[in-house]
Write a protein that holds these residues in place. Structure first.
Motif, PDB file in Angstrom:
ATOM      1  N   PHE A  14       0.823  -1.209   0.000  1.00 24.71           N
ATOM      2  CA  PHE A  14       0.000   0.000   0.000  1.00 24.71           C
ATOM      3  C   PHE A  14       0.856   1.258   0.000  1.00 24.71           C
ATOM      4  O   PHE A  14       0.593   2.195  -0.767  1.00 24.71           O
ATOM      5  CB  PHE A  14      -0.931  -0.010   1.219  1.00 24.71           C
ATOM      6  N   VAL A  15       1.889   1.278   0.830  1.00 18.44           N
ATOM      7  CA  VAL A  15       2.764   2.459   0.906  1.00 18.44           C
ATOM      8  C   VAL A  15       3.494   2.675  -0.415  1.00 18.44           C
ATOM      9  O   VAL A  15       3.562   3.798  -0.925  1.00 18.44           O
ATOM     10  CB  VAL A  15       3.753   2.331   2.086  1.00 18.44           C
ATOM     11  N   VAL A  16       4.017   1.617  -0.995  1.00 11.69           N
ATOM     12  CA  VAL A  16       4.726   1.740  -2.274  1.00 11.69           C
ATOM     13  C   VAL A  16       3.780   2.201  -3.371  1.00 11.69           C
ATOM     14  O   VAL A  16       4.098   3.110  -4.152  1.00 11.69           O
ATOM     15  CB  VAL A  16       5.400   0.399  -2.641  1.00 11.69           C
ATOM     16  N   THR A  19       2.639   5.905  -2.780  1.00 13.89           N
ATOM     17  CA  THR A  19       3.738   6.824  -3.062  1.00 13.89           C
ATOM     18  C   THR A  19       3.944   6.964  -4.569  1.00 13.89           C
ATOM     19  O   THR A  19       4.117   8.078  -5.078  1.00 13.89           O
ATOM     20  CB  THR A  19       5.034   6.340  -2.387  1.00 13.89           C
ATOM     21  N   GLY A  20       3.896   5.861  -5.280  1.00 12.32           N
ATOM     22  CA  GLY A  20       4.035   5.913  -6.729  1.00 12.32           C
ATOM     23  C   GLY A  20       2.916   6.694  -7.385  1.00 12.32           C
ATOM     24  O   GLY A  20       3.146   7.497  -8.297  1.00 12.32           O
ATOM     25  N   LYS A  25       1.011  11.625 -10.069  1.00 13.14           N
ATOM     26  CA  LYS A  25       0.059  12.728 -10.158  1.00 13.14           C
ATOM     27  C   LYS A  25       0.746  14.082 -10.010  1.00 13.14           C
ATOM     28  O   LYS A  25       0.229  15.095 -10.468  1.00 13.14           O
ATOM     29  CB  LYS A  25      -1.036  12.573  -9.115  1.00 13.14           C
ATOM     30  N   LEU A  26       1.894  14.113  -9.398  1.00 16.90           N
ATOM     31  CA  LEU A  26       2.667  15.344  -9.294  1.00 16.90           C
ATOM     32  C   LEU A  26       3.540  15.555 -10.523  1.00 16.90           C
ATOM     33  O   LEU A  26       3.637  16.673 -11.047  1.00 16.90           O
ATOM     34  CB  LEU A  26       3.545  15.306  -8.037  1.00 16.90           C
ATOM     35  N   ALA A  27       4.144  14.507 -11.017  1.00 13.61           N
ATOM     36  CA  ALA A  27       5.108  14.626 -12.116  1.00 13.61           C
ATOM     37  C   ALA A  27       4.454  14.937 -13.455  1.00 13.61           C
ATOM     38  O   ALA A  27       5.027  15.656 -14.276  1.00 13.61           O
ATOM     39  CB  ALA A  27       5.920  13.338 -12.228  1.00 13.61           C
ATOM     40  N   LEU A  28       3.268  14.415 -13.696  1.00 10.04           N
ATOM     41  CA  LEU A  28       2.623  14.608 -14.988  1.00 10.04           C
ATOM     42  C   LEU A  28       2.322  16.079 -15.276  1.00 10.04           C
ATOM     43  O   LEU A  28       2.699  16.585 -16.338  1.00 10.04           O
ATOM     44  CB  LEU A  28       1.363  13.758 -15.067  1.00 10.04           C
ATOM     45  N   PRO A  29       1.667  16.816 -14.377  1.00  9.93           N
ATOM     46  CA  PRO A  29       1.474  18.246 -14.646  1.00  9.93           C
ATOM     47  C   PRO A  29       2.787  19.020 -14.725  1.00  9.93           C
ATOM     48  O   PRO A  29       2.906  19.972 -15.512  1.00  9.93           O
ATOM     49  CB  PRO A  29       0.629  18.734 -13.462  1.00  9.93           C
ATOM     50  N   ALA A  76      -5.291  -4.086 -12.218  1.00 14.31           N
ATOM     51  CA  ALA A  76      -5.346  -2.629 -12.276  1.00 14.31           C
ATOM     52  C   ALA A  76      -3.963  -2.022 -12.049  1.00 14.31           C
ATOM     53  O   ALA A  76      -3.566  -1.081 -12.756  1.00 14.31           O
ATOM     54  CB  ALA A  76      -6.334  -2.099 -11.239  1.00 14.31           C
ATOM     55  N   ASP A  77      -3.222  -2.541 -11.087  1.00 14.40           N
ATOM     56  CA  ASP A  77      -1.866  -2.031 -10.849  1.00 14.40           C
ATOM     57  C   ASP A  77      -0.934  -2.348 -12.007  1.00 14.40           C
ATOM     58  O   ASP A  77      -0.066  -1.546 -12.350  1.00 14.40           O
ATOM     59  CB  ASP A  77      -1.305  -2.593  -9.539  1.00 14.40           C
ATOM     60  N   THR A  78      -1.115  -3.503 -12.629  1.00 15.97           N
ATOM     61  CA  THR A  78      -0.300  -3.851 -13.799  1.00 15.97           C
ATOM     62  C   THR A  78      -0.602  -2.912 -14.959  1.00 15.97           C
ATOM     63  O   THR A  78       0.318  -2.449 -15.660  1.00 15.97           O
ATOM     64  CB  THR A  78      -0.548  -5.315 -14.205  1.00 15.97           C
ATOM     65  N   ALA A  79      -1.874  -2.608 -15.173  1.00  5.94           N
ATOM     66  CA  ALA A  79      -2.247  -1.676 -16.243  1.00  5.94           C
ATOM     67  C   ALA A  79      -1.690  -0.282 -15.965  1.00  5.94           C
ATOM     68  O   ALA A  79      -1.176   0.387 -16.874  1.00  5.94           O
ATOM     69  CB  ALA A  79      -3.759  -1.629 -16.386  1.00  5.94           C
TER      70      ALA A  79
END
Length: 107
Positions: A14-16, A19-20, A25-29, A76-79
């Motif tokens: 969950f933490v990994v 965090t990812g 969501k921060l890096a894309l903008p 979902a995580d793999t996608a």
């Protein structure tokens, strides 16, 4: 003892994952801002990241009730990892275009 191990594995995953997601969501903008210098396009990118929640939240609830949750989470995580890897490859090759970033934000 096995429950404590399972809990630690779940908590670590969950933490990994969280965090990812947060970094994505921060890096894309920020990538859009660097490419275009436009605050409007940066805001559009940030907004596009939340559009799927509006349209797919109800459908996602139905799907999660009907299928095995563990398999659904893994898929979902793999996608999501595939989308991030594709976008990272495009950026590394310097082939990123704004429409590709918008598409990745929606995905």
């Amino acid at each position: 003892m096995t429950r404590l191990r399972d809990f630690r594995l779940l908590l670590t995953a969950f933490v990994v994952s969280t965090t990812g997601d947060w970094l994505y969501k921060l890096a894309l903008p920020l990538l859009v801002l660097q490419l275009t210098g436009s605050a409007l396009q940066t805001a559009v990118t940030y907004s596009l990241e939340y559009v799927p929640y509006l349209f797919f939240a109800v459908i996602g609830g139905v799907i999660s009730d009907r299928y095995e949750r563990r398999t659904l989470l893994i898929r979902a995580d793999t996608a999501a990892a595939a989308v991030v890897a594709a976008l990272a490859t495009l950026v590394w090759l310097r082939e990123e275009h704004i429409w590709m970033i918008y598409l990745a934000a929606l995905a």
